[in-house]
Motif scaffolding. Structure first.
Motif, mmCIF file in Angstrom:
data_model
loop_
_atom_site.group_PDB
_atom_site.id
_atom_site.type_symbol
_atom_site.label_atom_id
_atom_site.label_comp_id
_atom_site.label_asym_id
_atom_site.label_seq_id
_atom_site.Cartn_x
_atom_site.Cartn_y
_atom_site.Cartn_z
ATOM 1 N N LEU A 1 -2.121 -1.532 7.665
ATOM 2 C CA LEU A 1 -1.990 -0.343 6.814
ATOM 3 C C LEU A 1 -0.562 0.196 6.871
ATOM 4 N N ASN A 2 -0.107 0.731 5.754
ATOM 5 C CA ASN A 2 1.246 1.273 5.676
ATOM 6 C C ASN A 2 1.479 2.308 6.784
ATOM 7 N N PRO A 3 2.520 2.124 7.605
ATOM 8 C CA PRO A 3 2.705 2.999 8.781
ATOM 9 C C PRO A 3 2.967 4.454 8.430
ATOM 10 N N THR B 1 -9.954 3.329 -3.105
ATOM 11 C CA THR B 1 -9.898 4.333 -4.174
ATOM 12 C C THR B 1 -8.822 4.053 -5.214
ATOM 13 N N TYR B 2 -7.641 3.604 -4.776
ATOM 14 C CA TYR B 2 -6.522 3.462 -5.707
ATOM 15 C C TYR B 2 -6.058 2.015 -5.812
ATOM 16 N N LYS B 3 -5.757 1.624 -7.024
ATOM 17 C CA LYS B 3 -5.232 0.285 -7.262
ATOM 18 C C LYS B 3 -3.922 0.088 -6.508
ATOM 19 N N CYS B 4 -3.094 1.133 -6.499
ATOM 20 C CA CYS B 4 -1.805 1.115 -5.810
ATOM 21 C C CYS B 4 -1.244 2.528 -5.832
ATOM 22 N N ASP B 5 -0.046 2.702 -5.304
ATOM 23 C CA ASP B 5 0.605 4.009 -5.357
ATOM 24 C C ASP B 5 1.019 4.308 -6.797
ATOM 25 N N GLY B 6 1.213 5.567 -7.106
ATOM 26 C CA GLY B 6 1.608 5.953 -8.450
ATOM 27 C C GLY B 6 1.430 7.437 -8.646
ATOM 28 N N GLU C 1 -3.719 -8.239 1.738
ATOM 29 C CA GLU C 1 -4.066 -7.244 0.723
ATOM 30 C C GLU C 1 -3.596 -5.852 1.149
ATOM 31 N N LEU C 2 -3.772 -5.533 2.413
ATOM 32 C CA LEU C 2 -3.362 -4.221 2.914
ATOM 33 C C LEU C 2 -1.851 -4.127 3.083
ATOM 34 N N SER D 1 1.060 -0.306 -0.471
ATOM 35 C CA SER D 1 1.471 0.832 0.354
ATOM 36 C C SER D 1 0.481 1.990 0.299
ATOM 37 N N TYR D 2 -0.348 2.023 -0.756
ATOM 38 C CA TYR D 2 -1.269 3.156 -0.849
ATOM 39 C C TYR D 2 -2.580 2.798 -1.547
#
Length: 237
Positions: free
Chosen positions: A208-210, A173-178, A9-10, A14-15
């Motif tokens: 987690l995204n580096p 907090t966020y579904k994904c980046d955007g 999932e992580l 990316s965010y």
């Protein structure tokens, strides 16, 4: 609810922003929580977790680069007796003060709503763990805008009584980046909680995204004694 791989999932998102995991270790002996923060801006990335009493707080890694502390400097974790509070903002203090005055977790959050960071209106995610006399339960909350409409605040609370061994829940907090960032949707995700705190910490941090990860906190609380062990990982050293 189907249990998902927290690692996958992580790695596949990316965010997710800021995230809270709460659950019980597989052997049933520990109440477990993890909290991580991520950042896209220089101001958000310029942070570290530091110990603060029985909890933690965020602080600027380089104070000279701090531009706006309002939504990034706070105490994510505080302890009130047999309750451990974990949140993504200064509502940690709101919950602490409310519960100290005999309000419930949900009642304490009635005075708060999502963050005023248009156009994202970042959700406020919160959790409370209650460990007492060998029993353990927890609750999680999300306060979010109504599909990006700041005129309406949607409030959701999820309570998990007699937490099951090896199970936890993940909310972020966020579904994904955007742009704007889309808010988390649905109820907290069911994930596995292992016995090994160091392995769990390593898995979370490495998944987690580096580029975007900033800091991670993990705590295991002995359900019988209330004693705890914690880990803090900061990208900024």
């Amino acid at each position: 609810m189907e249990m998902i791989s927290l690692e996958n999932e992580l790695k596949e998102n990316s965010y997710p922003g800021r995230g809270i995991v709460i659950g019980r270790s597989a052997d049933g002996k520990h109440a477990v929580t993890a909290y991580f923060i991520m950042g896209r801006s220089e101001n958000s990335r310029n942070r570290v977790f530091v110990e603060d009493g029985e909890g933690i707080r965020t602080q600027a890694f380089d104070p000279s680069k701090l531009t706006d502390p309002s939504l990034i400097i706070y105490a994510p974790v505080r302890v009130l007796g047999n309750k451990t509070i974990v949140t993504n903002g200064d509502q940690t203090d709101t919950i602490y003060e409310g519960m100290d005055c005999q309000l419930t977790f949900e009642q304490s959050l009635r005075s708060r709503e999502f963050e005023p960071d248009a156009p994202n209106y970042t959700p406020r995610i919160s959790g409370v763990m209650h460990v007492e006399n060998g029993k353990y339960s927890y609750a999680m909350s999300i306060l979010k805008s109504n599909n990006g409409d700041p005129q309406s605040c949607n409030r959701y609370t999820f309570a998990y009584e007699n937490a099951a061994a090896g199970e936890g829940h993940f909310i972020h907090t966020y579904k994904c980046d955007g742009n704007p960032l889309p808010s988390f949707e649905g109820e907290p995700k069911l994930v596995a909680i292992p016995d090994d705190m160091d392995a769990f910490t390593d898995m979370l941090w490495n998944s987690l995204n580096p580029d975007n990860k900033v800091s991670l906190f993990v705590r295991y609380i002995d359900i019988e004694t209330g004693k705890y062990s914690s880990r803090i990982v900061n990208k900024n050293q």
